[in-house]
Design an enzyme around this catalytic site. Structure first.
Site, PDB file in Angstrom:
ATOM      1  N   GLY A  78       1.929   1.812   3.572  1.00  0.00           N
ATOM      2  CA  GLY A  78       0.495   1.598   3.454  1.00  0.00           C
ATOM      3  C   GLY A  78       0.184   0.249   2.839  1.00  0.00           C
ATOM      4  O   GLY A  78       1.013  -0.663   2.852  1.00  0.00           O
ATOM      5  N   CYS A  79      -1.010   0.120   2.283  1.00  0.00           N
ATOM      6  CA  CYS A  79      -1.442  -1.149   1.698  1.00  0.00           C
ATOM      7  C   CYS A  79      -0.428  -1.664   0.687  1.00  0.00           C
ATOM      8  O   CYS A  79      -0.026  -0.953  -0.232  1.00  0.00           O
ATOM      9  CB  CYS A  79      -2.806  -0.963   1.024  1.00  0.00           C
TER      10      CYS A  79
END
Length: 216
Positions: A43-44
């Protein structure tokens, strides 16, 4: 992050990554003598880089892109092609002392630094660039990753099975300078407060024994 359609209606609150910032791309450091390197995507990379940097034995974490075929990708490239399964994922490269922390410990921590059961998304962030992906550089690292996945699946810690891609490492491209250390540099930013901080707090609770003293 701002490129997500899901965030369009509430961008004033989350205020994700601002595209087109100045500063150019970060420089990829050369590992120090005796230092090892590991690469993960979950993810981020704002929260992932912070989480992994808080582990004992980790010297540096660089946010960047890996797992795809495009040479010298930019943040905009990932946003424009986020449904391309051959494209890169947001990743972090971890520089660590194997005498202090093992690859197995890093791998285990990685699976608690995000939700590895979410396919091609992490919470509100959607697209293949947010997929869960772990890289191995040796057969031993491959076996460790697979054994860790089995252990966590067997424990039923998550309500669904882990969907993390386990792939051989090829190349890592450092992201733009403004992405490096973003979590600590922008503590009041909406996305950091609303998405990243809760993830890091959960990570600290799960990995307390492995954290540097200042994060315990």
């Amino acid at each position: 992050m701002k490129r997500l359609i899901l965030y369009a209606a509430c961008s004033l609150f989350f205020g994700g990554c601002a595209l087109g910032q100045d500063g150019g791309m970060a420089t990829l450091p050369t590992p120090k003598s005796g230092q090892a390197v590991a690469t993960f995507g979950g993810g981020c990379f704002w929260s992932m880089s912070e989480a992994m940097s808080e582990l004992k034995g980790v010297d540096k974490v660089i946010s960047g892109y890996s797992g795809g075929t495009l040479k010298n990708p930019t943040y905009e490239d990932l946003g424009n092609n986020r449904e391309d399964k051959n494209n890169h994922a947001e990743c972090v490269q971890v520089y660590y002392d194997p005498k202090v922390i093992s690859f197995a410990t890093l791998a285990n921590a990685f699976f608690f630094a995000h939700n590895p059961t979410e396919l091609n998304y992490q919470g509100p962030d959607e697209g293949t660039d947010y997929r869960s992906i772990a890289f191995y550089r040796t057969p031993e690292e491959h076996d460790i990753l697979m054994a860790t996945i089995k252990k966590i699946n067997d424990s039923k810690h998550y309500s669904a099975a882990i969907v993390t891609q386990v792939v051989p490492f090829k190349i890592f491209y450092p992201a733009e300078k403004y992405h490096q250390g973003y979590y600590r540099l922008h503590p009041d930013q909406g996305y950091i407060q609303g998405v990243s901080v809760p993830k890091v707090m959960k990570f600290r609770a799960a990995e307390k024994a492995e954290l540097k003293p200042e994060f315990q």
